[in-house]
Design an enzyme around this catalytic site. Structure first.
Site, PDB file in Angstrom:
ATOM      1  N   TYR A  36       7.963  51.560 -27.575  1.00  0.00           N
ATOM      2  CA  TYR A  36       7.091  52.789 -28.524  1.00  0.00           C
ATOM      3  C   TYR A  36       8.174  53.061 -29.653  1.00  0.00           C
ATOM      4  CZ  TYR A  36       5.516  57.445 -29.440  1.00  0.00           C
ATOM      5  OH  TYR A  36       5.117  58.583 -29.937  1.00  0.00           O
ATOM      6  N   GLY A  53      -3.741  65.596 -34.075  1.00  0.00           N
ATOM      7  CA  GLY A  53      -4.886  65.046 -34.855  1.00  0.00           C
ATOM      8  C   GLY A  53      -5.893  66.170 -35.036  1.00  0.00           C
ATOM      9  N   GLY A  91      -7.625  59.328 -34.488  1.00  0.00           N
ATOM     10  CA  GLY A  91      -7.119  59.866 -33.152  1.00  0.00           C
ATOM     11  C   GLY A  91      -7.329  61.396 -33.429  1.00  0.00           C
ATOM     12  N   GLY A  92      -8.405  61.899 -33.936  1.00  0.00           N
ATOM     13  CA  GLY A  92      -8.488  63.349 -34.186  1.00  0.00           C
ATOM     14  C   GLY A  92      -9.215  64.151 -33.258  1.00  0.00           C
ATOM     15  N   SER A 125       7.854  59.273 -35.001  1.00  0.00           N
ATOM     16  CA  SER A 125       8.195  60.064 -33.837  1.00  0.00           C
ATOM     17  C   SER A 125       9.682  59.926 -33.824  1.00  0.00           C
ATOM     18  CB  SER A 125       7.912  59.049 -32.442  1.00  0.00           C
ATOM     19  OG  SER A 125       8.513  59.728 -31.427  1.00  0.00           O
ATOM     20  N   SER A 173      -7.868  65.034 -30.333  1.00  0.00           N
ATOM     21  CA  SER A 173      -7.018  65.751 -29.340  1.00  0.00           C
ATOM     22  C   SER A 173      -5.934  66.111 -30.103  1.00  0.00           C
ATOM     23  CB  SER A 173      -6.987  64.922 -28.083  1.00  0.00           C
ATOM     24  OG  SER A 173      -6.345  63.884 -28.378  1.00  0.00           O
TER      25      SER A 173
HETATM   26  P1  NAD Z   1      -2.991  62.678 -28.187  1.00  0.00           P
HETATM   27  O1  NAD Z   1      -3.192  61.667 -26.957  1.00  0.00           O
HETATM   28  O2  NAD Z   1      -3.641  63.808 -28.018  1.00  0.00           O
HETATM   29  O3  NAD Z   1      -3.591  62.150 -29.519  1.00  0.00           O
HETATM   30  C1  NAD Z   1      -3.635  60.694 -29.829  1.00  0.00           C
HETATM   31  C2  NAD Z   1      -5.025  60.340 -30.229  1.00  0.00           C
HETATM   32  O4  NAD Z   1      -5.314  58.963 -30.346  1.00  0.00           O
HETATM   33  C3  NAD Z   1      -6.145  60.620 -29.082  1.00  0.00           C
HETATM   34  O5  NAD Z   1      -7.134  61.483 -29.580  1.00  0.00           O
HETATM   35  C4  NAD Z   1      -6.438  59.257 -28.688  1.00  0.00           C
HETATM   36  O6  NAD Z   1      -7.731  59.099 -28.154  1.00  0.00           O
HETATM   37  C5  NAD Z   1      -6.394  58.489 -30.049  1.00  0.00           C
HETATM   38  N1  NAD Z   1      -6.042  56.910 -30.004  1.00  0.00           N
HETATM   39  C6  NAD Z   1      -5.519  56.245 -29.011  1.00  0.00           C
HETATM   40  N2  NAD Z   1      -5.636  55.098 -28.825  1.00  0.00           N
HETATM   41  C7  NAD Z   1      -6.458  54.718 -29.936  1.00  0.00           C
HETATM   42  C8  NAD Z   1      -7.242  53.979 -30.668  1.00  0.00           C
HETATM   43  N3  NAD Z   1      -6.880  52.317 -30.139  1.00  0.00           N
HETATM   44  N4  NAD Z   1      -8.150  53.754 -31.572  1.00  0.00           N
HETATM   45  C9  NAD Z   1      -8.481  55.189 -32.098  1.00  0.00           C
HETATM   46  N5  NAD Z   1      -7.768  56.189 -31.424  1.00  0.00           N
HETATM   47  C10 NAD Z   1      -6.958  56.259 -30.631  1.00  0.00           C
HETATM   48  O7  NAD Z   1      -1.396  62.832 -28.377  1.00  0.00           O
HETATM   49  P2  NAD Z   1      -0.497  63.523 -29.678  1.00  0.00           P
HETATM   50  O8  NAD Z   1       0.601  63.768 -29.115  1.00  0.00           O
HETATM   51  O9  NAD Z   1      -1.459  64.276 -30.392  1.00  0.00           O
HETATM   52  O10 NAD Z   1      -0.343  61.915 -30.615  1.00  0.00           O
HETATM   53  C11 NAD Z   1      -0.517  61.960 -32.000  1.00  0.00           C
HETATM   54  C12 NAD Z   1       0.311  61.012 -32.478  1.00  0.00           C
HETATM   55  O11 NAD Z   1       1.504  61.746 -32.640  1.00  0.00           O
HETATM   56  C13 NAD Z   1       0.521  59.783 -31.860  1.00  0.00           C
HETATM   57  O12 NAD Z   1       0.684  58.906 -32.883  1.00  0.00           O
HETATM   58  C14 NAD Z   1       2.111  59.807 -31.308  1.00  0.00           C
HETATM   59  O13 NAD Z   1       2.597  58.676 -30.855  1.00  0.00           O
HETATM   60  C15 NAD Z   1       2.631  60.890 -32.054  1.00  0.00           C
HETATM   61  N6  NAD Z   1       3.940  61.622 -31.599  1.00  0.00           N
HETATM   62  C16 NAD Z   1       3.331  62.376 -30.389  1.00  0.00           C
HETATM   63  C17 NAD Z   1       4.628  63.209 -29.913  1.00  0.00           C
HETATM   64  C18 NAD Z   1       4.248  64.177 -28.719  1.00  0.00           C
HETATM   65  O14 NAD Z   1       5.473  64.642 -28.212  1.00  0.00           O
HETATM   66  N7  NAD Z   1       3.303  64.425 -28.408  1.00  0.00           N
HETATM   67  C19 NAD Z   1       5.811  62.757 -30.395  1.00  0.00           C
HETATM   68  C20 NAD Z   1       6.091  62.153 -31.449  1.00  0.00           C
HETATM   69  C21 NAD Z   1       4.882  61.383 -31.977  1.00  0.00           C
END
Ligand code: NAD
Length: 248
Positions: free
Chosen positions: A151, A20, A14-15, A138, A17
């Site tokens: 979640y 990542g 998930g790198g 999270s 965006s």
């Molecule tokens: P984001 O949507 O920018 O990043 C998530 C990435 O995972 C995206 O690039 C997406 O394309 C990829 N992805 C989703 N499903 C996938 C799959 N099946 N296979 C491969 N890649 C996949 O959001 P983010 O906020 O950067 O999230 C990154 C991590 O941080 C996630 O695990 C999220 O649960 C966690 N997180 C985020 C927050 C927040 O507030 N943003 C808070 C707590 C935890």
């Protein structure tokens, strides 16, 4: 540009965006070679164009074991061994538990839990001695926020896996930790909610946070890199980057 991580290699699921991508940026800027994954070829190409030639992209769905096998083969060819594995891919799902369908439940667990488990399993043989694995949990996993039951439970499972993986990989000198972001403005909410619902959710998160703001992807990325490379006497823990919301 600095050379702090030159000679280092990393894989970030998930790198393309959010957190990542910010982690990839930090590592590439410090000299590392980084493989990023995601499901969208277009997003991956755009990300590698921004990151430069030390970033490689592979279209790979973490919910697909054959994709993960192909990822491991690619990484073996391109990087040889891996010094840091960031298990970051994930999706949010906000839904009252009463109206959560089996499909929603299965999708969330397939990506956030099963995907993380098999990412580590498939890439573990490539991890170098002294490597660091970081699982992204999270703040939700220790909070009882409404509409987050699926979640949050999945992220709690990951927190637990960080402990079990740690003890199984310790004989190889590999550390496994979790990072627990609080609210970080990355667009992830808008992917699963309407703009109005996301705006309301965000306003609530800011109001309850001791720092009265969202974190940035870069703030989480710095903690990710620290856990993976610098926290050499730390394994099995969960490091919190949440403005204090789960602590104060
Ligand atoms: P984001 O949507 O920018 O990043 C998530 C990435 O995972 C995206 O690039 C997406 O394309 C990829 N992805 C989703 N499903 C996938 C799959 N099946 N296979 C491969 N890649 C996949 O959001 P983010 O906020 O950067 O999230 C990154 C991590 O941080 C996630 O695990 C999220 O649960 C966690 N997180 C985020 C927050 C927040 O507030 N943003 C808070 C707590 C935890």
């Amino acid at each position: 540009m600095n050379e702090k991580y030159s000679e280092k290699s990393a894989v970030i699921t998930g790198g393309s965006s959010g957190i990542g991508f910010a982690t990839a940026r930090l590592l590439v800027d410090a000299g590392a070679r980084v493989v990023i994954t995601g499901r969208s070829r277009t997003a991956l190409v755009a990300a590698t164009e921004r990151l430069g030639s030390n970033a490689l992209a592979v279209r790979s769905d973490v919910a697909s074991l054959s994709d993960l096998d192909a990822l491991a083969a690619y990484v073996r060819n391109e990087l040889g061994t891996v010094d840091a594995l960031f298990v970051n891919a994930g999706i949010t799902s906000a839904m009252p538990f009463a109206s959560t369908t089996e499909e929603m439940y299965d999708e969330s667990f397939a990506i956030n839990v099963k995907g993380a488990f098999f990412t580590v399993q498939k890439l573990a043989p490539l991890l170098s001695t002294g490597a660091g694995v970081v699982l992204t949990t999270s703040a939700a996993n220790v909070m009882g926020m409404p509409e987050t039951s699926v979640y949050a439970a999945g992220k709690a499972a990951l927190r637990s896996m960080a402990r079990s993986f740690s003890s199984e990989l310790l004989p190889r000198g590999i550390r496994v930790n979790a990072i627990s972001p609080g609210p970080v403005d990355t667009g992830i909410l808008e992917n699963t909610m309407s703009k109005e619902a996301a705006d309301q959710f965000k306003a609530e998160r800011v109001a309850e946070n001791p720092m009265r703001r969202f974190g940035t992807p870069e703030e989480v990325a710095r903690a990710m890199a620290f856990l993976a490379f610098d926290a050499t006497y730390t394994t099995g823990t969960e490091f919190v980057v949440d403005g204090g919301v789960t602590q104060l």
